[in-house]
Design an enzyme around this catalytic site. Sequence first.
Site, PDB file in Angstrom:
ATOM      1  N   GLU A 166       0.829  -1.206   0.000  1.00 45.10           N
ATOM      2  CA  GLU A 166       0.000   0.000   0.000  1.00 45.10           C
ATOM      3  C   GLU A 166       0.865   1.260   0.000  1.00 45.10           C
ATOM      4  OE1 GLU A 166      -4.183  -0.547   1.803  1.00 45.10           O
ATOM      5  OE2 GLU A 166      -3.200   0.826   3.165  1.00 45.10           O
ATOM      6  N   HIS A 169       6.999 -26.787   0.074  1.00 44.07           N
ATOM      7  CA  HIS A 169       6.241 -27.858  -0.573  1.00 44.07           C
ATOM      8  C   HIS A 169       5.069 -27.301  -1.365  1.00 44.07           C
ATOM      9  CE1 HIS A 169       8.509 -30.853   1.757  1.00 44.07           C
ATOM     10  NE2 HIS A 169       8.552 -29.886   2.646  1.00 44.07           N
ATOM     11  N   LYS A 209     -13.249   2.129  -2.577  1.00 48.59           N
ATOM     12  CA  LYS A 209     -14.236   2.430  -1.513  1.00 48.59           C
ATOM     13  C   LYS A 209     -15.369   3.261  -2.095  1.00 48.59           C
ATOM     14  CE  LYS A 209     -11.396   2.771   2.687  1.00 48.59           C
ATOM     15  NZ  LYS A 209     -10.890   3.667   3.728  1.00 48.59           N
TER      16      LYS A 209
HETATM   17  O1  PA5 Z   1      -2.975   1.815   5.923  1.00 47.74           O
HETATM   18  C1  PA5 Z   1      -4.085   2.258   5.751  1.00 47.74           C
HETATM   19  O2  PA5 Z   1      -4.334   3.461   5.864  1.00 47.74           O
HETATM   20  C2  PA5 Z   1      -5.256   1.363   5.404  1.00 47.74           C
HETATM   21  O3  PA5 Z   1      -4.877   0.054   5.198  1.00 47.74           O
HETATM   22  C3  PA5 Z   1      -6.291   1.412   6.517  1.00 47.74           C
HETATM   23  O4  PA5 Z   1      -5.756   0.886   7.690  1.00 47.74           O
HETATM   24  C4  PA5 Z   1      -7.553   0.635   6.123  1.00 47.74           C
HETATM   25  O5  PA5 Z   1      -8.021   1.059   4.880  1.00 47.74           O
HETATM   26  C5  PA5 Z   1      -8.643   0.878   7.155  1.00 47.74           C
HETATM   27  O6  PA5 Z   1      -8.900   2.236   7.279  1.00 47.74           O
HETATM   28  P1  PA5 Z   1      -9.437   2.873   8.605  1.00 47.74           P
HETATM   29  O7  PA5 Z   1      -8.403   2.693   9.640  1.00 47.74           O
HETATM   30  O8  PA5 Z   1      -9.652   4.306   8.270  1.00 47.74           O
HETATM   31  O9  PA5 Z   1     -10.697   2.160   8.934  1.00 47.74           O
END
Ligand code: PA5
Length: 480
Positions: free
Chosen positions: A304, A333, A447
């Site tokens: 990410e 494996h 989203k």
């Molecule tokens: O690293 C990030 O920002 C994302 O992976 C969030 O943790 C994830 O989308 C969840 O978002 P939130 O913490 O706003 O619910």
Amino acid sequence: MTDNRKITSSSPQRVRLDVNHMMTDTMGMRYGIAPEQVEDYAKAAAAAHAAVQAARGTGWLGWTELPYNQKKIVEKVKKVAGHVREHFDTFVVLGIGGSALGPIAVQWALNHPYYNQLPKAKRGGPRLYVEDNIDPERMGALLDVIEVQSTCFCVVTKSGNTAETMSQYLIISDLLKQAVGQGWQRHVIAITDAERGNLAPLAKAEGFEAFVIPDGVGGRFSELCPVGLLPAAVCGIDIDGLLAGAAFMDAACKTDRVWENPALLMATLQYIAMEDMGFNVHVLLPYADRLRFMADWVCQLWAESLGKNVTRRGMAINVGQTPAKALGVTDQHSQLQLYTEGPYDKVVTFFKVEKFQAEQPIPNGCKAYPDVAFLGGKSHNALIEAERKGTEYALYRAGRLSQTIVLPEVNAHTIGQLIFLWEMCTAYTGELLDIDAFNQPGVEESKAAAYAVLGHPGEKYAAKRAEMKKAPAGSGKYVV
Ligand code: PA5
């Protein structure tokens, strides 16, 4: 419990990075990275280090200060955790992504592998469930194994709006109202941004116990704030050790000399691997069950943060390494065949544990079967390391690059080090790639599209719905 005062730079508890199998000295000129190539990037690496240091504690680098600025918060975490341990049989985290992967990874690394199945006296704390999905079967399944009346639900969302988490909150609060009635709010803890989103005002209105995810701490960098510290403390994990480990790794990463700073060296080598050599897959391969979910946590952090399509100046690029999670020796494996003979597009990171918490001897036997008998008198400890070495060698023979992160043992301090090592490495790599490692526009798009599909009344989503209608609907002839 680790005695943090005893950890020094020459400490046997220091997490180390071994990059021998990345370098030409070991891998040869055809496959390896020459030290001179690293030298060529030494200036860029030093600049990346300087940029991260200069921005510490500001913007989205609030997480760099978490090992130092949470004295009061840690006290409150411990107090609330003590209350939860005393009054509840079960602790359920409702969260997804960065709000879930860290708590799962740390719990798995530092507690008994069958923690939830242990009798309460042995566990010491409540059972832990981290509900990080909305599979329609999952909530019902959870409710089959917990008693709502004796459960504390911890709702974790940085944005305070995430549909998965907030829909879980709606289900749980409804159930609590029915099952507990007056005082149901005492079963909910909220962890969210100080102001943004809906959970903060909701928590205030309902009077939930609440913790703040500090400014500058994004979801995937939040394990060392209450997001990770509270579930860990509830389950009896040494959170001071985690933070001390992070500070210790921070100190090891204070130099801008690339060969001496483990996070900077790892970032520079991975930058060369992906940008100069086209190695766009990164396999995380722990040889320890305890670290299997640390690999998941790293996958999210790496994917990410680094998977981006523009530089910070808006130039089009498409960068990032696809992380792949595997487990030694299980996936020898399953996946190893691909890693040794498939495309030359991967780097492997081994996680090696020097001292396991148990010794499992293998008894003698099967004398008539030499291939089995030779195992007698050895141990699973020796066997797992032999298999890790064997895999490292097989990759070497096939000209495949690997690096090894060595944990002297798995404890709160070394896990704190490991978390901070990857966070720093990710920040440095983002600098080297000149990208924003702290946003996730690609996730936001999905989203918005999901909200549009579900009929969210907001204007933004009406526009998205209209936009989506223009996308090709697809044809039945391609569905077989
Ligand atoms: O690293 C990030 O920002 C994302 O992976 C969030 O943790 C994830 O989308 C969840 O978002 P939130 O913490 O706003 O619910």
